[in-house]
Design a protein around this motif. Structure first.
Motif, PDB file in Angstrom:
ATOM      1  N   VAL A   1     -17.392   0.747 -24.827  1.00  0.00           N
ATOM      2  CA  VAL A   1     -18.174  -0.272 -25.701  1.00  0.00           C
ATOM      3  C   VAL A   1     -18.373  -1.824 -24.531  1.00  0.00           C
ATOM      4  N   TRP A   2     -17.319  -2.000 -23.876  1.00  0.00           N
ATOM      5  CA  TRP A   2     -17.877  -3.187 -22.843  1.00  0.00           C
ATOM      6  C   TRP A   2     -18.615  -2.803 -21.771  1.00  0.00           C
ATOM      7  N   SER A   3     -18.652  -1.637 -21.332  1.00  0.00           N
ATOM      8  CA  SER A   3     -19.755  -1.287 -20.248  1.00  0.00           C
ATOM      9  C   SER A   3     -20.988  -1.613 -20.546  1.00  0.00           C
ATOM     10  N   THR A   4     -21.206  -1.415 -21.955  1.00  0.00           N
ATOM     11  CA  THR A   4     -22.670  -1.582 -22.648  1.00  0.00           C
ATOM     12  C   THR A   4     -23.033  -2.950 -22.888  1.00  0.00           C
ATOM     13  N   THR A   5     -21.911  -3.666 -23.432  1.00  0.00           N
ATOM     14  CA  THR A   5     -22.192  -4.764 -23.866  1.00  0.00           C
ATOM     15  C   THR A   5     -22.178  -5.953 -22.494  1.00  0.00           C
ATOM     16  N   LEU A   6     -21.535  -5.485 -21.673  1.00  0.00           N
ATOM     17  CA  LEU A   6     -21.521  -6.536 -20.332  1.00  0.00           C
ATOM     18  C   LEU A   6     -22.494  -6.122 -19.570  1.00  0.00           C
ATOM     19  N   ALA A   7     -23.337  -5.256 -19.421  1.00  0.00           N
ATOM     20  CA  ALA A   7     -24.243  -4.964 -18.598  1.00  0.00           C
ATOM     21  C   ALA A   7     -25.509  -5.819 -18.562  1.00  0.00           C
ATOM     22  N   GLY A   8     -25.590  -6.703 -19.988  1.00  0.00           N
ATOM     23  CA  GLY A   8     -26.637  -7.459 -19.948  1.00  0.00           C
ATOM     24  C   GLY A   8     -26.298  -8.758 -19.314  1.00  0.00           C
ATOM     25  N   SER A   9     -25.018  -9.098 -19.568  1.00  0.00           N
ATOM     26  CA  SER A   9     -24.590 -10.235 -19.201  1.00  0.00           C
ATOM     27  C   SER A   9     -24.424 -10.212 -17.619  1.00  0.00           C
ATOM     28  N   VAL A  10     -24.032  -9.057 -16.901  1.00  0.00           N
ATOM     29  CA  VAL A  10     -23.833  -9.030 -15.482  1.00  0.00           C
ATOM     30  C   VAL A  10     -25.247  -9.281 -15.153  1.00  0.00           C
ATOM     31  N   ASP A  11     -26.435  -8.747 -15.594  1.00  0.00           N
ATOM     32  CA  ASP A  11     -27.480  -8.758 -15.087  1.00  0.00           C
ATOM     33  C   ASP A  11     -28.144 -10.263 -15.114  1.00  0.00           C
TER      34      ASP A  11
END
Length: 582
Positions: free
Chosen positions: A176-186
């Motif tokens: 779940v975190w890999s999905t939600t954090l992708a936008g934050s990292v970008d």
């Protein structure tokens, strides 16, 4: 289409060979990870035997044997982990050496898609950091968690079930975190990139900024960009920190639960002290990858996105310079139905441009603004990514000469009066690994730049380019013209070479053009100075993206004058025209 590329095909080394090398490394890493997993299990079983057999038996030989086994297992484990890390570093080097040329080709527009697929070298850094920084190792360790579960199941199903539940929850959270954090990292990376671009722009223009007296407003912009970059970075760091705490807490809960269950079984004489130690060790070994992945999740997300872009670049055709060398062209240039569409627009810049020139011809390209003069020169140089049609030198297309041959046989001057950071001689020689001093001086003498260069304190070794370059525009343009003439290319394509030039500079340009004609070169150029007009023997007129006229200068001039005279004749009165019609 042969205007742009030499041999557009996927790089066989960068694609197939790179993938084969990475597959070999992956197989070795999987094998080593499995071996290390067995070593961890052996250490746990050794601890169980030490506590459940050696300790109650008070047998020194058993203790010594188990200790020797533990030392050997530990040495094997350390060797396996070291070798795995070395293999991952080797994979990073293979990736960098194999894909860097492909990325460079796309960055400079020699690929089919130009710079649209040009991944930044930071992509390579991101992937290499995942390989060498522990991210891939943690993922590999996560894959052998079922092995620990099987051994733990042999020690007692309640402990195995507890680890299974904890591992499932941990894996779900990471997913779940890999999905939600992708936008934050970008968002954080994009904000940092915008800040860095602004800072680089200001650094390159700092002299101009000081001259305008706008230092404070620029500093305010930089501070605002810094704040804008910090906001998403802080949010990302907060999320990563929270995730690490959650995983650490989950691991602690699972370890406590496994320990409690094992102790409960021991109190009921269904497990020994050694079983407690083995269960705790196996649980700790199994949960370690979850903590490592949580700590490196941003790194893994960046690496995944970077690898997707790199794979796209690997599969995209790039220019291969492995063609059979052809003789130096000496006779003709032929343009065949050249057409160029504006990038991203439904508008044609050039269409159906065809003409032929022979050695010694100098063609002046004229036409109104936006008629395609500069774009035609780019197409003739093979630098227009959207061009179709053929450009032939002595009958051979540009692609048949290869990139090296084209750079040797074509001298191109763009409208940009820019010098790259380096010495004057390096700029003139195109930063070749083997600079020919005689050829550099000869080109400068031909263009009349030699006297100007030797008057500088360091002469040809003067450092130029970059924001601190103090040379005036006229001197920079003279050096750029000299670069186009370096090596006596057969085809010279000069876009407004007379810009920034005074009377002496234009006279030197005229002499250089005459020298090019004398040695049998073909020249196409734009400009309005008397030196250029006098040197040209042919004129190519562009209008609305097509060839309006082409031929000897005097003939074209006569036709243009005749057309203007026809346009200037008074039109008959409408009533007279109607009467004549009746």
């Amino acid at each position: 289409m042969d205007v742009q590329a030499a041999t557009d095909s996927p790089n066989p080394y960068a694609s197939a060979q790179l993938r084969r090398s990475l597959r070999s490394v992956r197989a070795a890493v999987v094998a080593l990870t499995f071996m290390c997993g067995l070593a961890y299990i052996a250490l746990a079983i050794g601890a169980m035997l030490m506590l459940d057999i050696a300790l109650p038996g008070r047998n020194g030989e058993t203790v010594a044997g188990l200790l020797a086994m533990a030392i050997g297992t530990l040495a094997l484990l350390i060797g396996g982990l070291t070798l795995r890390q070395r293999l991952l570093r080797q994979a990073g080097r293979i990736l960098s050496f194999s894909i860097s040329p492909v990325i460079a080709a796309h960055r400079y527009g020699t690929g089919e898609s130009g710079t649209s697929l040009a991944s930044d070298t930071r992509d390579i850094d991101h992937v290499r950091r995942v390989l060498t920084g522990g991210g891939i190792a943690a993922l590999a360790d996560l894959a052998i968690v079922p092995l620990y579960l099987i051994v733990l199941l042999m020690l007692g199903w309640p402990m195995a079930l507890t680890l299974l539940i904890g591992g499932t929850v941990g894996a779900a959270l990471l997913r779940v975190w890999s999905t939600t954090l992708a936008g934050s990292v970008d968002a954080a990376d994009r904000a940092h990139a915008e800040r860095d671009e602004l800072l680089q722009t200001h650094a390159a223009s700092r002299s101009f900024i000081r001259q305008l007296g706008i230092l404070r407003p620029m500093q305010a912009r930089e501070e605002a960009a810094e704040r804008a970059a910090l906001a998403p970075a802080d949010a990302l760091d907060a999320s990563l920190g929270r995730n690490r705490l959650i995983v650490a807490a989950l691991a602690a809960v699972v370890i406590i639960a496994v320990g409690t269950l094992t102790v409960w079984r021991a109190t009921n004489d269904r497990a020994g002290i050694g079983t407690i130690a083995a269960a705790l060790l196996l649980t700790g070994f199994a949960l370690w990858p979850f903590r490592e992945i949580a700590a490196r999740q941003a790194e893994l997300l960046r690496g995944r996105a970077a690898w997707a872009r790199l794979r796209t670049a690997l599969d995209t055709p790039v220019l291969q310079d492995d063609v059979l060398p052809l003789p130096t062209p000496r006779e003709t240039l032929a343009a065949e139905a050249i057409a160029i569409a504006a990038a991203g627009e439904r508008r044609v810049v050039l269409q159906g441009v065809s003409f032929t020139m022979t050695a010694g011809d100098i063609t002046l390209i004229v036409g109104p603004s936006n008629s395609g003069k500069s774009m035609l020169l780019k197409a003739l140089a093979g630098l227009a990514p959207n061009a179709i049609g053929n450009v032939r030198l002595d009958g051979a297309t540009l692609g048949q000469y290869g990139e090296t041959g084209r750079s040797r046989h074509i001298g191109y001057l763009s409208q940009s009066c820019v010098l790259l950071p380096g010495t004057i001689s390096q700029n003139i020689a195109g930063f070749s690994d083997a600079v020919e001093p005689d050829a550099v001086v000869s080109a400068a003498q031909t263009t009349g730049a030699h006297d100007m260069i030797v008057r500088l304190p360091q002469g040809y070794d003067t450092l130029v380019g970059g924001p601190d370059c103090s040379l005036p525009q006229s001197a920079r343009q003279r050096i750029n013209i000299t670069t186009a003439f370096y090596g006596d290319p057969f085809l010279l394509l000069l876009d407004t070479p007379d810009s920034f030039q005074d009377r002496n500079g234009q006279a030197a340009l005229g002499a250089a053009l005459q020298a090019a004609r004398a040695r049998g070169a073909i020249v196409l150029l734009t400009g309005e100075s008397r030196a250029i007009i006098d040197a040209a023997n042919l004129v190519l007129v562009l209008r609305k993206g097509g060839v309006a006229d082409f031929g000897p200068k005097e003939a074209v001039r006569g036709r243009m004058v005749a057309r203007e005279q026809i346009k200037s004749q008074p039109k008959p009165d409408a009533a007279i025209s109607a009467a004549l019609a009746e």
